[in-house]
Structure formats: structure tokens, C-alpha cells
Design an enzyme around this catalytic site. Structure first.
Site, PDB file in Angstrom:
ATOM      1  N   LYS A  18       3.667  -9.011  -7.759  1.00  0.00           N
ATOM      2  CA  LYS A  18       4.155  -8.035  -8.012  1.00  0.00           C
ATOM      3  C   LYS A  18       5.352  -7.510  -6.958  1.00  0.00           C
ATOM      4  O   LYS A  18       5.191  -7.531  -5.840  1.00  0.00           O
ATOM      5  CB  LYS A  18       3.134  -7.046  -7.904  1.00  0.00           C
TER       6      LYS A  18
HETATM    7  C1  E4P Z   1       0.703  -0.845 -12.444  1.00  0.00           C
HETATM    8  O1  E4P Z   1       0.732  -1.887 -12.235  1.00  0.00           O
HETATM    9  C2  E4P Z   1       0.320   0.330 -11.218  1.00  0.00           C
HETATM   10  O2  E4P Z   1      -0.733  -0.376 -10.517  1.00  0.00           O
HETATM   11  C3  E4P Z   1      -0.142   1.757 -12.048  1.00  0.00           C
HETATM   12  O3  E4P Z   1      -0.329   1.440 -13.329  1.00  0.00           O
HETATM   13  C4  E4P Z   1       0.323   2.765 -11.377  1.00  0.00           C
HETATM   14  O4  E4P Z   1      -0.227   3.915 -11.836  1.00  0.00           O
HETATM   15  P1  E4P Z   1      -0.151   5.579 -11.327  1.00  0.00           P
HETATM   16  O5  E4P Z   1       1.094   5.969 -11.722  1.00  0.00           O
HETATM   17  O6  E4P Z   1      -1.547   6.005 -11.933  1.00  0.00           O
HETATM   18  O7  E4P Z   1      -0.387   5.106  -9.745  1.00  0.00           O
END
Ligand code: E4P
Length: 217
Positions: free
Chosen positions: A83
């Protein structure tokens, strides 16, 4: 629609996997920090629970250390997806890594044009953050709709992962748009099975059944 678990909690991942609802997992530095465990062994354990893609995020900010970290993460297990935050360094890293056969998931996408550039760079996945847009008074799901349209216009193969999901309605809206993947926090995923009318319905059936049993005794 594929269901990814948006967590680094192995108990929740196992529970979802037992229900056949863990097509993949996404983690991020905040989710890993919440578990208080060493990053790489944790990712290895998650990869042993699910066969599908498991996103592990780089924390290096410069190109060379980012690419080096990405290669190390990709070596942890065959289903690791690296990522990478969207941006100039991220785009360079994606081009390089994908050319080496390392799959990437570009994260923190907040505009359809970011998505277009990321898809052109060859990212396997890209993650628009819906809830964080809703939090600042936008309609996050509009972004998903625009991204899906742009990618389809140019036949770009990057897969959209609807991310930053906060509640079941987000999951429904993603499914109505035909999004290929939603990454869902466990507390939202497990809620999807429940409905108050199902609970009262079961209660009433059991009450009537027990009345019949009592009558025929
Ligand atoms: C996605 O890959 C992220 O880990 C996640 O959806 C972030 O979500 P949040 O805005 O609830 O932290």
C-alpha cells in the site's frame, strides 16, 4: 462485490474468514498501531489466515527507501499487496514495483483525477476514502461513482477498493454502484447480518412453537 476486512485484528479476520467473508484484508499504520504488535510478523500471520490480497502500507517517504521497504513487505508472503500513499513519490514507486511484478494498492485517494493518474501508472488497486470525505461535508460516494466511470471510459484495469467505510449504508451504496471491492471495518461487517425484524421474527416463531408443544403435551 468482494469483501475485504479493514483491520489488523487477527481474531476479527479469523471470524470473518470462517463466515467466508474475508476475500482480502487492508491494514494501515494506524490499524497496526492499534494492535500493538510487530508489523512484519503480524502481516505474515494475516497472510496465513486469508488467501486473498493483504495490503501492508509503506512508511518510508523517499523513493529509494520506499521501494526497498515495499520489496521487503512483498517478500513476506505471496498475497501481500504493497500500500502506497498517492503522490509524486508514490506514483514513481508504483510504476517501478508493478514492473517488477509487485502489486500495489494506492491509498488516500480523494479525487477522480488522482485515481486516473494512479491507474495510468499501473496500480493493481486504488482506494478512495469515502468516510473521510463525508466527515468534511462532501458526499464520498460521488467520488466512487466518478472513479468507476473514468476507469471504465479508458478500460483501465486498476480495481477500486471503496475504503473508509463507516456504516452499512456505505456498503449498500458501493454495491449499488457495482464497486468491485469494499474494505469494511469488522464492526460494520458483522452488523450487515442483523435486522431487528429478523430478531423479533425468530422470537415470535419460537414463542408460537413452544405454545404448540405445550398444548400437545
Ligand atoms: C483503507 O485501506 C484504510 O485502511 C481505511 O479504510 C481508512 O479508514 P478510516 O478513514 O476509517 O481510517
Amino acid at each position: 462485490m468482494k469483501f475485504f476486512l479493514d483491520t489488523a485484528n487477527t481474531d476479527d479476520i479469523r471470524r470473518a474468514a470462517d463466515l467466508g467473508l474475508a476475500d482480502g484484508v487492508t491494514t494501515n499504520p494506524s490499524l497496526v498501531a492499534r494492535e500493538g504488535r510487530d508489523f512484519e510478523p503480524l502481516i505474515k500471520e494475516i497472510c496465513s489466515i486469508v488467501d486473498g490480497p493483504v495490503s501492508a502500507e509503506v512508511t518510508a517517504e523517499e523513493l529509494d527507501p520506499m521501494v526497498e521497504q515495499a520489496r521487503r513487505l512483498a517478500d513476506l508472503a505471496p498475497n501481500v499487496i504493497v500500500k502506497i500513499p498517492v503522490g509524486e513519490v508514490g506514483l514513481r514507486a508504483v510504476r517501478l514495483l508493478e514492473s517488477e511484478g509487485i502489486r500495489t494498492n494506492v491509498t488516500l485517494v480523494f479525487s477522480p483525477l488522482q485515481a486516473l493518474l494512479v491507474a495510468r501508472a499501473g496500480a493493481s488497486y486504488l482506494s478512495p476514502f469515502i468516510g473521510r470525505l463525508d466527515d468534511i461535508g462532501h458526499t464520498g460516494m460521488d467520488l466512487v461513482e466518478q472513479i468507476l466511470e473514468v476507469l471504465a471510459n479508458y478500460d483501465l484495469p486498476s480495481q477500486t477498493i471503496v475504503a473508509s467505510i463507516r456504516h452499512p449504508l456505505h456498503v449498500l451504496q458501493a454495491a449499488l454502484l457495482g464497486a468491485p471491492i469494499a474494505t469494511i471495518p469488522p464492526q460494520v461487517l458483522f452488523k450487515l447480518l442483523h435486522h431487528p425484524l429478523t430478531d423479533t421474527g425468530i422470537e415470535r416463531f419460537m414463542k408460537d412453537w413452544n405454545t404448540l408443544l405445550g398444548r400437545n403435551r
